[in-house]
Scaffold this motif. Sequence first.
Motif, PDB file in Angstrom:
ATOM      1  N   ALA A 262      20.383  -0.076  -1.588  1.00 32.43           N
ATOM      2  CA  ALA A 262      21.279   0.393  -2.634  1.00 32.43           C
ATOM      3  C   ALA A 262      20.777   1.653  -3.330  1.00 32.43           C
ATOM      4  O   ALA A 262      21.492   2.240  -4.140  1.00 32.43           O
ATOM      5  N   LEU A 263      19.537   2.070  -3.034  1.00 32.58           N
ATOM      6  CA  LEU A 263      18.946   3.214  -3.715  1.00 32.58           C
ATOM      7  C   LEU A 263      19.086   4.471  -2.871  1.00 32.58           C
ATOM      8  O   LEU A 263      19.156   4.419  -1.646  1.00 32.58           O
ATOM      9  N   ASP A 264      19.113   5.596  -3.543  1.00 32.21           N
ATOM     10  CA  ASP A 264      19.299   6.892  -2.902  1.00 32.21           C
ATOM     11  C   ASP A 264      18.079   7.250  -2.061  1.00 32.21           C
ATOM     12  O   ASP A 264      16.976   7.372  -2.605  1.00 32.21           O
ATOM     13  N   PRO A 265      18.220   7.436  -0.750  1.00 32.40           N
ATOM     14  CA  PRO A 265      17.062   7.800   0.077  1.00 32.40           C
ATOM     15  C   PRO A 265      16.484   9.165  -0.270  1.00 32.40           C
ATOM     16  O   PRO A 265      15.361   9.478   0.124  1.00 32.40           O
ATOM     17  N   GLU A 266      17.235   9.978  -1.017  1.00 34.83           N
ATOM     18  CA  GLU A 266      16.725  11.280  -1.444  1.00 34.83           C
ATOM     19  C   GLU A 266      15.939  11.194  -2.747  1.00 34.83           C
ATOM     20  O   GLU A 266      15.382  12.197  -3.197  1.00 34.83           O
ATOM     21  N   ALA A 267      15.892  10.015  -3.370  1.00 34.90           N
ATOM     22  CA  ALA A 267      15.137   9.827  -4.610  1.00 34.90           C
ATOM     23  C   ALA A 267      13.668   9.644  -4.260  1.00 34.90           C
ATOM     24  O   ALA A 267      13.164   8.528  -4.126  1.00 34.90           O
ATOM     25  N   ARG A 268      12.987  10.759  -4.084  1.00 33.44           N
ATOM     26  CA  ARG A 268      11.593  10.733  -3.643  1.00 33.44           C
ATOM     27  C   ARG A 268      10.844  11.903  -4.266  1.00 33.44           C
ATOM     28  O   ARG A 268      11.429  12.703  -5.005  1.00 33.44           O
ATOM     29  N   ILE A 269       9.568  11.996  -3.983  1.00 31.65           N
ATOM     30  CA  ILE A 269       8.744  13.087  -4.492  1.00 31.65           C
ATOM     31  C   ILE A 269       8.695  14.185  -3.441  1.00 31.65           C
ATOM     32  O   ILE A 269       8.450  13.910  -2.266  1.00 31.65           O
ATOM     33  N   GLY A 270       8.939  15.423  -3.848  1.00 31.17           N
ATOM     34  CA  GLY A 270       8.903  16.526  -2.892  1.00 31.17           C
ATOM     35  C   GLY A 270       8.701  17.846  -3.603  1.00 31.17           C
ATOM     36  O   GLY A 270       8.568  17.905  -4.830  1.00 31.17           O
ATOM     37  N   GLY A 271       8.659  18.914  -2.817  1.00 34.21           N
ATOM     38  CA  GLY A 271       8.480  20.240  -3.381  1.00 34.21           C
ATOM     39  C   GLY A 271       7.017  20.643  -3.471  1.00 34.21           C
ATOM     40  O   GLY A 271       6.112  19.821  -3.250  1.00 34.21           O
ATOM     41  N   PRO A 272       6.739  21.896  -3.811  1.00 34.48           N
ATOM     42  CA  PRO A 272       5.360  22.405  -3.807  1.00 34.48           C
ATOM     43  C   PRO A 272       4.463  21.779  -4.858  1.00 34.48           C
ATOM     44  O   PRO A 272       3.242  21.870  -4.748  1.00 34.48           O
ATOM     45  N   MET A 273       5.048  21.145  -5.895  1.00 32.55           N
ATOM     46  CA  MET A 273       4.223  20.524  -6.929  1.00 32.55           C
ATOM     47  C   MET A 273       3.873  19.077  -6.590  1.00 32.55           C
ATOM     48  O   MET A 273       3.063  18.464  -7.280  1.00 32.55           O
ATOM     49  N   ALA A 274       4.487  18.525  -5.552  1.00 35.56           N
ATOM     50  CA  ALA A 274       4.148  17.160  -5.141  1.00 35.56           C
ATOM     51  C   ALA A 274       2.708  17.136  -4.640  1.00 35.56           C
ATOM     52  O   ALA A 274       2.270  18.048  -3.935  1.00 35.56           O
ATOM     53  N   PRO A 275       1.928  16.122  -4.990  1.00 36.89           N
ATOM     54  CA  PRO A 275       0.530  16.090  -4.547  1.00 36.89           C
ATOM     55  C   PRO A 275       0.409  15.916  -3.037  1.00 36.89           C
ATOM     56  O   PRO A 275       1.289  15.346  -2.388  1.00 36.89           O
ATOM     57  N   HIS A 276      -0.701  16.422  -2.497  1.00 37.08           N
ATOM     58  CA  HIS A 276      -0.952  16.290  -1.062  1.00 37.08           C
ATOM     59  C   HIS A 276      -0.860  14.831  -0.616  1.00 37.08           C
ATOM     60  O   HIS A 276      -0.296  14.537   0.441  1.00 37.08           O
ATOM     61  N   PHE A 277      -1.425  13.898  -1.407  1.00 40.65           N
ATOM     62  CA  PHE A 277      -1.472  12.498  -0.961  1.00 40.65           C
ATOM     63  C   PHE A 277      -0.087  11.884  -0.815  1.00 40.65           C
ATOM     64  O   PHE A 277       0.082  10.896  -0.105  1.00 40.65           O
ATOM     65  N   ALA A 278       0.925  12.462  -1.495  1.00 38.22           N
ATOM     66  CA  ALA A 278       2.268  11.902  -1.429  1.00 38.22           C
ATOM     67  C   ALA A 278       2.910  12.095  -0.065  1.00 38.22           C
ATOM     68  O   ALA A 278       3.892  11.413   0.256  1.00 38.22           O
TER      69      ALA A 278
END
Length: 285
Positions: free
Chosen positions: A141-157
């Motif tokens: 039921a949750l948005d698959p695009e609701a995640r961490i991304g972009g250049p500020m996202a940490p490497h470990f993510a």
Amino acid sequence: MTTPAAPLSLDQALAFRPLDDGALSAAVAGDFSNGPSGAPPEKGFPFGGLLAALCAQAMRQGLSLTAPLRTLSVQYLSAARFGEPVAFRPRLLRGGRNVVYAAVEADQEGRMTHHATGTYGVDGTTPPLSPLHTPPPPLEALDPEARIGGPMAPHFARHVDYRFDGGPNILGGNEGRPVVERTWMRMADRRPLDEVGLCYLLDALYPPAWTASATPAPMTTVDLRIDILTDPAPATARDGWAFFEFRMLDLGLGWTVDEATAWGADGAPLAISRQRRKLLPQRGA
């Protein structure tokens, strides 16, 4: 154009090399920096969740432990340098038929980087009474695009799949309301969830305090305690997924304390953790 190298898997990062003195050696790759992915790994420090997983694995492997891990407590003493060997030296504190106590010290060329203790034990047959039992929101039921991304996202993510319930709220999204982030998570390579995976994922989010303000203070973890309540299984952590809630408990006097809870798909609590972080001095303050 050069294709970026695939990040190391968690299992590759946990592959130790035995040393002549009985220690186990592993280097922390830049793939596991907590710095922003748009910057070199050295702009951050080795990710605490990976270091917790390394400590748990070093005690289990180095001491040939077979009982389930029930409590892991890690102190982060100094930052290890990326790409250089860290020596893990596990030792048995006390063994027994029902409970085993162990410890591990980690150093890099003689400089201690972190220390941990582990409690391992055989489960009994006590009837369960778990007020933490809470059915999570349906993953589908949750948005698959609701995640961490972009250049500020940490490497470990990069190693984690996220599916947020109402988030992510980093940089002030929770201002004026409870400082809580809720998300389904699994390792991105879809490895089955186990004790080292829980150690990784229970730290695999920005500090909850960073959702309370658009200008969050920098901070570093000094202590992390993890209590595993129920070992994850394929039936309760399907395809490696578990549901996590991260909650800030306190922020003041130069410290912040937060907790995290992990649940299986059936709502059974898998693990809880508590983390103390030290706020870092601001330049010019």
